[in-house]
Write a protein that holds these residues in place. Sequence first.
Motif, mmCIF file in Angstrom:
data_model
loop_
_atom_site.group_PDB
_atom_site.id
_atom_site.type_symbol
_atom_site.label_atom_id
_atom_site.label_comp_id
_atom_site.label_asym_id
_atom_site.label_seq_id
_atom_site.Cartn_x
_atom_site.Cartn_y
_atom_site.Cartn_z
ATOM 1 N N TYR A 1 -10.747 4.768 -10.109
ATOM 2 C CA TYR A 1 -10.399 6.043 -10.865
ATOM 3 C C TYR A 1 -11.412 6.058 -12.041
ATOM 4 N N PHE B 1 -12.367 10.330 -12.551
ATOM 5 C CA PHE B 1 -11.417 11.212 -12.537
ATOM 6 C C PHE B 1 -10.910 11.786 -13.630
ATOM 7 N N MET B 2 -11.136 10.996 -15.034
ATOM 8 C CA MET B 2 -10.713 11.527 -16.298
ATOM 9 C C MET B 2 -11.727 11.259 -17.317
ATOM 10 N N ASP C 1 -9.174 9.665 -22.763
ATOM 11 C CA ASP C 1 -7.872 9.904 -21.926
ATOM 12 C C ASP C 1 -6.950 8.817 -21.913
ATOM 13 N N TYR D 1 -7.223 7.012 -18.732
ATOM 14 C CA TYR D 1 -8.624 6.378 -18.702
ATOM 15 C C TYR D 1 -8.462 4.695 -19.397
#
Length: 302
Positions: free
Chosen positions: A110, A115-116, A120, A123
């Motif tokens: 990820y 993906f973020m 976040d 994350y």
Amino acid sequence: MRAKVFALCCHAIENARLLLTSNDVMNVGIGNAHDHVGRYFMDHTHIFASRFIPGPEFPAAYDRMYADLFHLNANVGFTDDFIRKEKLLQYYCRFNPVYMDPRTREAMGYVRDGFMAPGDFAYLRDVATMLGEVGGVTRFSLSRTNLRHIQPDYYELEHRLEQAPNPDSRVVISDRRDALGSLIADLDWRILDEDVRSFKIGQERIASEFAALGYGRVELEEITRDLVESRIAGHYHQIGTTRMSDVPEDGVVDRNQRVHGVGNLYIGGSSVFPTAGYSGPTMMIVGFTIRLAEHIEKQLAA
Ligand SMILES: Cc1cc2nc3c(=O)[nH]c(=O)nc-3n(C[C@H](O)[C@H](O)[C@H](O)COP(=O)(O)OP(=O)(O)OC[C@H]3O[C@@H](n4cnc5c(N)ncnc54)[C@H](O)[C@@H]3O)c2cc1C
């Protein structure tokens, strides 16, 4: 639409759906006089089960670092003689290296794939997961370079199998409609005891051969129907819903891929395969489709 010849090449689920829902003239669906359309749905199946702990000799047979560097994968399969003697479906085993806890590996994926956003919560949580297993993350990262020779802690065994033809594994028509009012297909994908048996014998043989060769040991999980059903997945290789047969009683298309009982309708794609084999279907689809095009060309010229 009017044409001398039609060729339906919309892939296995849609080929069956179109035949079954085209029921104005033949009320059971086109080509379905013997109730074969949609049946014998197969995919190339796989499950993860058991782990292989490599001994010092194993890298001489399979060096994962070398394989990673060149984006290769080694698979172990069986000889034709063994497959016939044991009455097995086609099977091969893939060795998936494990350097760290699967949750850390997922978190790393990820973070790596972005993906973020870095601020976040998800994350930060994934970065924290990676820091919690920094040794595994480092070893995994180094294994992708040629700086150090790093072997994984163990390998997860991935068992890949040709699925046996099964009339009860099928595409059916639901009572739901899409935005254009067409009936939507449902998939009732099923496996047979024969599939479970081949997974089981395949694993047993891999484990006993690797132990005999002194390559390491296998921590075996027992392969049962429940285990297979809870872990099985396909490869988007959809096969078998309009199977080829010499006589109409056994299938949907003849050896020239013409729908039995219909003069000018042909089907292209893996839906015509009567068995699935275990390798990617697309080269065979292309081969069959070139053959079909040549056949239609001859028919039109005659
Ligand atoms: C993620 C992924 C990875 C894959 N990897 C491999 C691999 O490594 N090796 C391999 O051999 N195979 C692989 N496959 C399988 C391969 O993609 C298929 O076997 C192949 O594309 C099938 O070819 P086809 O022409 O029969 O069907 P498709 O490629 O699906 O083509 C069907 C066409 O019909 C059209 N269509 C559908 N419905 C209708 C309709 N009602 N009206 C008009 N048009 C319609 C679609 O838009 C599409 O263009 C993979 C598939 C996926 C999804």
